[in-house]
Design a protein around this motif. Structure first.
Motif, mmCIF file in Angstrom:
data_model
loop_
_atom_site.group_PDB
_atom_site.id
_atom_site.type_symbol
_atom_site.label_atom_id
_atom_site.label_comp_id
_atom_site.label_asym_id
_atom_site.label_seq_id
_atom_site.Cartn_x
_atom_site.Cartn_y
_atom_site.Cartn_z
ATOM 1 N N ASP A 60 0.881 -1.197 0.176
ATOM 2 C CA ASP A 60 -0.006 -0.048 0.414
ATOM 3 C C ASP A 60 0.769 1.150 -0.058
ATOM 4 O O ASP A 60 0.608 2.438 -0.687
ATOM 5 C CB ASP A 60 -0.833 -0.028 1.178
ATOM 6 C CG ASP A 60 -1.856 1.108 1.101
ATOM 7 O OD1 ASP A 60 -2.930 1.111 0.670
ATOM 8 O OD2 ASP A 60 -1.506 2.282 2.000
ATOM 9 N N THR A 216 -6.722 -7.498 6.583
ATOM 10 C CA THR A 216 -8.059 -6.525 6.811
ATOM 11 C C THR A 216 -7.588 -5.690 8.308
ATOM 12 O O THR A 216 -8.206 -4.569 8.113
ATOM 13 C CB THR A 216 -9.284 -7.556 7.519
ATOM 14 O OG1 THR A 216 -9.400 -8.387 6.326
ATOM 15 C CG2 THR A 216 -10.525 -6.830 7.862
ATOM 16 N N TYR A 219 -6.021 -2.331 6.703
ATOM 17 C CA TYR A 219 -6.942 -1.349 6.216
ATOM 18 C C TYR A 219 -8.022 -0.780 7.140
ATOM 19 O O TYR A 219 -8.155 0.306 6.892
ATOM 20 C CB TYR A 219 -7.710 -2.160 5.017
ATOM 21 C CG TYR A 219 -6.761 -2.287 3.850
ATOM 22 C CD1 TYR A 219 -6.641 -0.950 2.956
ATOM 23 C CD2 TYR A 219 -6.415 -3.582 3.175
ATOM 24 C CE1 TYR A 219 -5.877 -1.201 1.835
ATOM 25 C CE2 TYR A 219 -5.746 -3.497 2.115
ATOM 26 C CZ TYR A 219 -5.417 -2.548 1.520
ATOM 27 O OH TYR A 219 -4.669 -2.516 0.205
ATOM 28 N N PHE A 220 -8.215 -1.619 8.327
ATOM 29 C CA PHE A 220 -9.106 -0.867 9.313
ATOM 30 C C PHE A 220 -8.217 0.084 10.036
ATOM 31 O O PHE A 220 -8.701 1.201 9.973
ATOM 32 C CB PHE A 220 -9.298 -2.249 10.394
ATOM 33 C CG PHE A 220 -10.117 -1.449 11.723
ATOM 34 C CD1 PHE A 220 -11.230 -1.092 11.802
ATOM 35 C CD2 PHE A 220 -9.129 -1.419 12.674
ATOM 36 C CE1 PHE A 220 -11.676 -0.355 12.884
ATOM 37 C CE2 PHE A 220 -9.626 -0.715 13.763
ATOM 38 C CZ PHE A 220 -10.763 -0.392 14.223
ATOM 39 N N LYS A 222 -5.761 1.658 8.927
ATOM 40 C CA LYS A 222 -5.364 2.759 7.878
ATOM 41 C C LYS A 222 -6.449 3.827 7.785
ATOM 42 O O LYS A 222 -6.573 5.012 7.908
ATOM 43 C CB LYS A 222 -5.042 2.424 6.675
ATOM 44 C CG LYS A 222 -4.639 3.339 5.473
ATOM 45 C CD LYS A 222 -4.321 2.959 3.963
ATOM 46 C CE LYS A 222 -4.257 4.084 3.026
ATOM 47 N NZ LYS A 222 -4.210 3.348 1.587
ATOM 48 N N HIS A 223 -7.949 3.349 7.495
ATOM 49 C CA HIS A 223 -9.207 4.283 7.354
ATOM 50 C C HIS A 223 -9.536 4.600 8.552
ATOM 51 O O HIS A 223 -9.980 5.711 8.409
ATOM 52 C CB HIS A 223 -10.039 3.279 6.454
ATOM 53 C CG HIS A 223 -9.702 3.029 5.085
ATOM 54 N ND1 HIS A 223 -9.357 4.013 4.065
ATOM 55 C CD2 HIS A 223 -9.420 1.888 4.493
ATOM 56 C CE1 HIS A 223 -8.981 3.409 2.740
ATOM 57 N NE2 HIS A 223 -8.946 2.090 3.112
ATOM 58 N N ARG A 224 -9.209 3.888 9.546
ATOM 59 C CA ARG A 224 -9.763 4.690 10.905
ATOM 60 C C ARG A 224 -8.790 5.896 11.160
ATOM 61 O O ARG A 224 -9.158 6.913 11.675
ATOM 62 C CB ARG A 224 -9.549 3.657 12.057
ATOM 63 C CG ARG A 224 -10.066 4.464 13.451
ATOM 64 C CD ARG A 224 -10.151 3.361 14.619
ATOM 65 N NE ARG A 224 -10.310 3.856 15.648
ATOM 66 C CZ ARG A 224 -11.595 3.891 16.400
ATOM 67 N NH1 ARG A 224 -12.523 3.180 15.848
ATOM 68 N NH2 ARG A 224 -11.669 4.678 17.567
ATOM 69 N N LEU A 226 -7.210 7.831 8.932
ATOM 70 C CA LEU A 226 -7.582 8.699 8.059
ATOM 71 C C LEU A 226 -9.148 9.672 8.316
ATOM 72 O O LEU A 226 -9.510 10.256 7.680
ATOM 73 C CB LEU A 226 -7.701 8.270 6.614
ATOM 74 C CG LEU A 226 -6.117 7.782 5.981
ATOM 75 C CD1 LEU A 226 -6.612 6.863 4.666
ATOM 76 C CD2 LEU A 226 -5.341 8.979 5.849
ATOM 77 N N GLU A 228 -12.207 7.945 8.619
ATOM 78 C CA GLU A 228 -13.416 7.183 7.764
ATOM 79 C C GLU A 228 -14.436 7.217 9.112
ATOM 80 O O GLU A 228 -14.289 6.734 10.110
ATOM 81 C CB GLU A 228 -13.072 6.187 7.317
ATOM 82 C CG GLU A 228 -14.012 5.372 6.409
ATOM 83 C CD GLU A 228 -15.407 4.869 6.878
ATOM 84 O OE1 GLU A 228 -16.431 5.223 6.344
ATOM 85 O OE2 GLU A 228 -15.400 4.540 8.192
ATOM 86 N N LEU A 231 -15.646 3.813 10.908
ATOM 87 C CA LEU A 231 -14.690 3.110 11.626
ATOM 88 C C LEU A 231 -13.928 3.648 12.685
ATOM 89 O O LEU A 231 -13.823 3.473 13.815
ATOM 90 C CB LEU A 231 -13.336 2.879 10.672
ATOM 91 C CG LEU A 231 -13.682 1.993 9.352
ATOM 92 C CD1 LEU A 231 -12.159 1.781 8.432
ATOM 93 C CD2 LEU A 231 -14.148 0.713 9.858
ATOM 94 N N LYS A 232 -14.203 5.402 12.492
ATOM 95 C CA LYS A 232 -13.850 6.047 13.823
ATOM 96 C C LYS A 232 -14.798 6.159 14.787
ATOM 97 O O LYS A 232 -14.489 6.247 15.882
ATOM 98 C CB LYS A 232 -13.688 7.539 13.201
ATOM 99 C CG LYS A 232 -12.922 8.444 14.151
ATOM 100 C CD LYS A 232 -11.539 8.228 14.060
ATOM 101 C CE LYS A 232 -10.784 9.231 14.816
ATOM 102 N NZ LYS A 232 -9.358 9.131 14.796
#
Length: 380
Positions: A60, A216, A219-220, A222-224, A226, A228, A231-232
């Protein structure tokens, strides 16, 4: 997402866990913990989940051509592996005698059988092991192919298979869903299900769930990080309690790796988000220099410790140590201290130089493209 320093400590602790379990299985103290090698096979399970996370983070963060990616991975895994494999091949003859004369540990019979089989088929075992693909050889063609020469190298073959397939697997899992992708995944699942029973324990297909958990998780996180929204908003401590509770309800130690992984994710994410002094303190301990030092050479420690244990076992008769507990203390002390010394040296003089060389690959192309890119911007 930033580099997760806490995972270095986790690697080091897992490597020590494997070492202790192998020592426990080599002494004549029979109890649940000793008989089960301190459940050190579950440390390898966590290693595999962690590998799924780490390789996904690498792909990534640094998109690159497949040949460059796999060259870097080969330089990361093969130099130290081939070094310890060569030593293991050299001592294979005497290893049978040492295991046969060793204390009556829970794994003695299995290790004598593997060492004997290794000598009986050594040219074929060696050919398979040099490629790192011995985990793809059916046992009916080559018995004990997983564990010949260097027993713990079964997971090295597994790791190498994952490196070879990771870009494809991650792409199929994480890219936009389409009917073609669904069909491909279903066909792959059917193929893996069909061939898995015929292949050894280190076949990649047997561990796709573990690697998938690592992928998984990346990506959890990473996007948290960022921001998202969904997820946040997830309450991590409550989810951790539910997850751990469900694992406990299974009443099986096989879920221990998942409990360890869920706990690690909870601590790391909560510490980064400033959700409590306890999390921050645990994170600080994990990022301390001693644990980072241990984690940096975890791969060499994992590869080397069985050779050091073999040497320690060879010295037992001459020392006249007969008490099982005294043998356990001696073997643990010699194996731990010896492995740390040997591992540090192989990390500094084998692992690290080749790793740095691998990281340097492709830099010339990157530097060459930068002036052209700058000139293009100026022209615009």
């Amino acid at each position: 997402m930033k580099y997760v320093r806490e995972f270095e400590a986790l690697r080091g602790v897992l490597a020590i866990w494997v070492l202790v379990g192998h020592v426990a299985s080599a002494v004549a103290i029979h109890g649940r913990l000793f008989q089960e090698r301190f459940y050190n096979e579950h440390a390898v399970d966590v290693f595999i989940i962690l590998s799924g996370f780490a390789i996904t983070a690498l792909i990534d963060k640094r998109p690159e051509s497949y040949h460059l990616y796999i060259a870097r991975r080969a330089l990361r895994i093969f130099p130290a592996y081939l070094f310890y494999l060569a030593i293991s091949v050299a001592v294979a003859g005497v290893a049978v005698q040492i295991w046969a004369a060793s204390p009556d540990g829970s794994m003695k019979a299995a290790r004598v059988g593997i060492a004997t089989d290794t000598l009986a088929y050594w040219p074929w075992h060696l050919m398979a092991h040099v490629t790192g693909l011995h985990g793809l050889v059916p046992p009916r063609f080559l018995p004990f192919t997983d564990y010949a020469f260097l027993g713990q190298a079964w997971s090295i073959s597994l790791e190498w298979q994952f490196y070879l397939m990771a870009p494809l697997l991650i792409g199929l899992m994480m890219k936009q869903v389409s009917w073609l992708r669904i069909v491909i995944l279903v066909l792959l699942a059917l193929a893996v299900t069909a061939v898995s029973p015929k292949l050894p324990q280190s076949f990649l297909g047997k561990w796709l769930v573990d690697f998938g958990i690592g992928i998984t998780s990346f990506y959890f996180m990473k996007h948290r990080a960022l921001g998202e929204p969904f997820l946040k908003s997830l309450p991590l401590p409550q989810l951790w309690l539910i997850g751990v509770g469900l694992c406990i309800l299974q009443r099986s130690v096989d879920y221990l790796p998942l409990v360890i992984w869920l706990t690690a994710i909870l601590v790391i994410v909560s510490a980064r988000e400033g959700r409590g002094a306890v999390y921050e303190r645990i994170s600080a301990i994990a990022c301390s220099r001693p644990l980072e030092w241990l984690g940096s050479m975890a791969y060499s420690l994992y590869l080397s410790h069985m050779l050091v244990l073999l040497l320690a076992l060879a010295t037992l008769p001459s020392l006249g140590i007969t008490s099982p507990w005294a043998q356990a203390g001696y073997l643990l002390a010699v194996t731990l201290i010896g492995s740390l010394i040997v591992s540090r040296l192989s990390y500094l003089y084998i692992e690290k130089p080749f790793h740095e060389f691998g990281r340097s690959l492709g830099r010339g192309d990157l530097v060459a493209t930068e002036p052209a890119a700058i000139s293009k911007k100026r022209a615009v």
